[in-house]
Design a protein around this motif. Structure first.
Motif, mmCIF file in Angstrom:
data_model
loop_
_atom_site.group_PDB
_atom_site.id
_atom_site.type_symbol
_atom_site.label_atom_id
_atom_site.label_comp_id
_atom_site.label_asym_id
_atom_site.label_seq_id
_atom_site.Cartn_x
_atom_site.Cartn_y
_atom_site.Cartn_z
ATOM 1 N N THR A 77 16.825 33.439 29.264
ATOM 2 C CA THR A 77 15.778 32.813 28.453
ATOM 3 C C THR A 77 14.493 32.638 29.245
ATOM 4 O O THR A 77 13.442 32.376 28.660
ATOM 5 N N ASN A 78 14.577 32.760 30.577
ATOM 6 C CA ASN A 78 13.389 32.694 31.431
ATOM 7 C C ASN A 78 13.663 33.476 32.707
ATOM 8 O O ASN A 78 14.311 32.966 33.618
ATOM 9 N N PRO A 79 13.180 34.720 32.804
ATOM 10 C CA PRO A 79 13.460 35.535 33.986
ATOM 11 C C PRO A 79 12.689 35.115 35.224
ATOM 12 O O PRO A 79 12.964 35.615 36.321
ATOM 13 N N ALA A 80 11.731 34.195 35.068
ATOM 14 C CA ALA A 80 10.951 33.717 36.214
ATOM 15 C C ALA A 80 10.892 32.194 36.174
ATOM 16 O O ALA A 80 9.822 31.602 35.978
ATOM 17 N N PRO A 81 12.022 31.513 36.376
ATOM 18 C CA PRO A 81 12.048 30.049 36.221
ATOM 19 C C PRO A 81 11.198 29.308 37.241
ATOM 20 O O PRO A 81 10.851 28.147 37.014
ATOM 21 N N ASP A 82 10.870 29.974 38.359
ATOM 22 C CA ASP A 82 10.037 29.313 39.366
ATOM 23 C C ASP A 82 8.548 29.407 39.056
ATOM 24 O O ASP A 82 7.731 28.745 39.702
ATOM 25 N N ASN A 83 8.186 30.260 38.081
ATOM 26 C CA ASN A 83 6.784 30.394 37.702
ATOM 27 C C ASN A 83 6.399 29.341 36.671
ATOM 28 O O ASN A 83 7.215 28.945 35.831
ATOM 29 N N ASP A 84 5.161 28.902 36.732
ATOM 30 C CA ASP A 84 4.669 27.931 35.752
ATOM 31 C C ASP A 84 4.509 28.614 34.396
ATOM 32 O O ASP A 84 4.027 29.746 34.306
ATOM 33 N N SER A 85 4.906 27.907 33.348
ATOM 34 C CA SER A 85 4.706 28.453 32.004
ATOM 35 C C SER A 85 3.275 28.203 31.559
ATOM 36 O O SER A 85 2.579 27.328 32.083
#
Length: 476
Positions: free
Chosen positions: A404-412
């Protein structure tokens, strides 16, 4: 593409080890009376080669186990992705079943969907030699606390069925080193410690490094938006190919697009992207049938493909999920008398996995620039999806997951023009491709991620979609 997983199941002796036996070797519980064996079991022992149909029945049981587990694992903003190996869990629970009796054995076989399947252990264990000819490595091991007596029949069946060799449980460092080696260095320091009352650990590790049949050119990877919902997105590295051979199915039953990416070595990567506003990853799981999808997937067609480049890590205790699946008695008072005369119970099932989806693969036969084609469809995985890495022979899912989020460390960030969607898996209109040299508009079913790309104003001819997407009935 690299995937690796470790699953281990540890048991403790309920009474504790009150005195050190003179030897830690397995003891024989007495000869097995061959007259007590059923004709079915004897035929399984004699049989060496199982048919494709039998292997696919086993593949179906592994799929159902994986789907059931995915439905019982939590997804949250703190842990937005799930990666697991149904194959690994099936091996661990099936291994435990060899030492289970009475109601415990029935519950385990029911959870494995194997209660009415003849030769289950023989066919499942028989997949191990098959995997040696693929990109999958699987290692199994049984750790025994020195001094703990385990029945010889269990050790022999473990070795015969699942190639699980017993070794002394000496230190956490030795266990962690085996894990690190078995996963090619991807899962270090798996255990912090081993409780003194743990006397048996059943472990298996799965490592997959596959090469795409058609590779993605690393130079084509650019930043793109992955839409978390109808309001938020994250920036991800998006692998792109201008002409990619893909099996793509518009499935109205799933309310999703289904795509199959081919790997070398008799395996493939299945991606299921729910239609925006008409479903989400949870609704897909309840209806997913991998073998049925592979039967209905059309032949490959060349199209533009965007696929997120991801590297995910996942660790989870599975006790609660397994309890929800009906195996709560494993952790309280199971009958594992086939393993030892000492009363045992399962104290934990721990799972760790990593997945890395990258451009690696063989050289592509198609070029990366469209020259002669008048138009081409676009399949872009830019919203939450379900995936499965599938063995094409048995159709067993080696790995499954939800992203559901391939880049969880990136800010949305807020979407500039969000769709009025109501599910987490909604997919907004795609951004312009080819550095805005073409504009794309939706084609086909409302909300699908297949688009028609037209040349900008001033070009001599407009591009027209010539790759009509097949639906589940094979119509265009």
């Amino acid at each position: 593409m690299k995937l690796c997983l470790l699953l281990f199941l540890h048991c403790l002796c309920c009474l504790g080890l009150t005195e050190e036996p003179s030897t830690g070797t397995p003891h024989d519980s007495g000869p097995v009376d061959e007259d007590e064996e059923t004709e079915e079991v004897q035929s399984c022992r004699v049989k060496r080669v199982f048919s494709l149909e039998e292997r696919r029945r086993i593949g179906g049981t592994i799929q159902r186990l994986g789907l059931q587990l995915l439905e019982n694992l939590p997804i949250s903003p703190q842990q937005p992705n799930v990666v697991l190996s149904p194959l690994s869990l099936a091996f661990a629970l099936a291994h435990l079943t060899l030492g289970a009796h009475n109601e415990t054995e029935k519950l385990l076989l029911k959870t494995l969907h194997a209660h009415s399947l003849p030769c289950y252990h023989h066919i499942l264990g028989g997949l191990l030699p098959h995997f040696r000819n693929t990109s999958l490595d699987m290692a199994t091991r049984m750790y025994l606390r020195p001094g703990f007596q385990v029945k010889l029949s269990f050790v022999e069946e473990s070795l015969a069925r699942y190639q699980s060799q017993p070794v002394p449980l000496v230190s956490v460092e030795e266990v962690n080193q085996w894990v690190e080696n078995a996963t090619n260095g991807h899962i270090p320091n798996f255990l912090e410690s081993i409780p003194h009352d743990v006397v048996l650990m059943l472990m298996n590790a799965v490592y997959f490094k596959g090469e795409w049949q058609t590779r993605f050119d690393p130079q084509g990877t650019t930043k793109g938006a992955f839409y978390l919902d109808n309001q938020n997105s994250v920036s991800v590295d998006m692998m792109k190919s201008a002409q990619y051979p893909l099996r793509l199915l518009h499935d109205p039953e799933l309310d999703a697009l289904v795509a199959s990416f081919a790997f070398k070595g008799n395996s493939s990567f299945l991606v299921v992207v729910p239609f925006p506003g008409r479903g989400n990853v949870s609704s897909v799981l309840t209806k997913l049938n991998i073998s049925d999808l592979y039967r209905r997937l059309p032949q490959e067609k060349t199209m533009q493909v965007n696929l997120p480049k991801v590297k995910l890590q996942y660790r989870q205790e599975l006790d609660e999920a397994l309890t929800n699946m009906g195996l709560g008695s494993l952790f309280s008072g199971p009958d594992l008398s086939g393993i030892s005369d000492h009363p045992l119970k399962v104290t934990g099932v721990r799972h760790a996995s990593t997945v890395e989806l990258s451009e690696e693969g063989v050289e592509a036969s198609a070029t990366t620039v469209i020259t002669s084609m008048r138009s081409i469809s676009l399949f872009s995985v830019n919203s939450p999806f379900v995936f499965a890495l599938v063995d094409d022979d048995s159709l067993a899912p080696l790995f499954m997951g939800i992203v559901t989020n391939p880049a969880p460390d990136n800010d949305s960030m807020l979407n500039d023009d969000p769709h009025s969607n109501s599910t987490m898996s909604d997919q907004p209109v795609m951004e312009n491709s080819y550095e805005n040299s073409r504009s794309c508009s939706e084609a086909g079913a409302e909300g699908s991620s297949v688009q028609t790309c037209s040349a900008p104003a001033g070009e001599r001819e407009h591009l027209q979609n010539v790759n009509g997407l097949e639906d589940s009935d094979g119509k265009q």
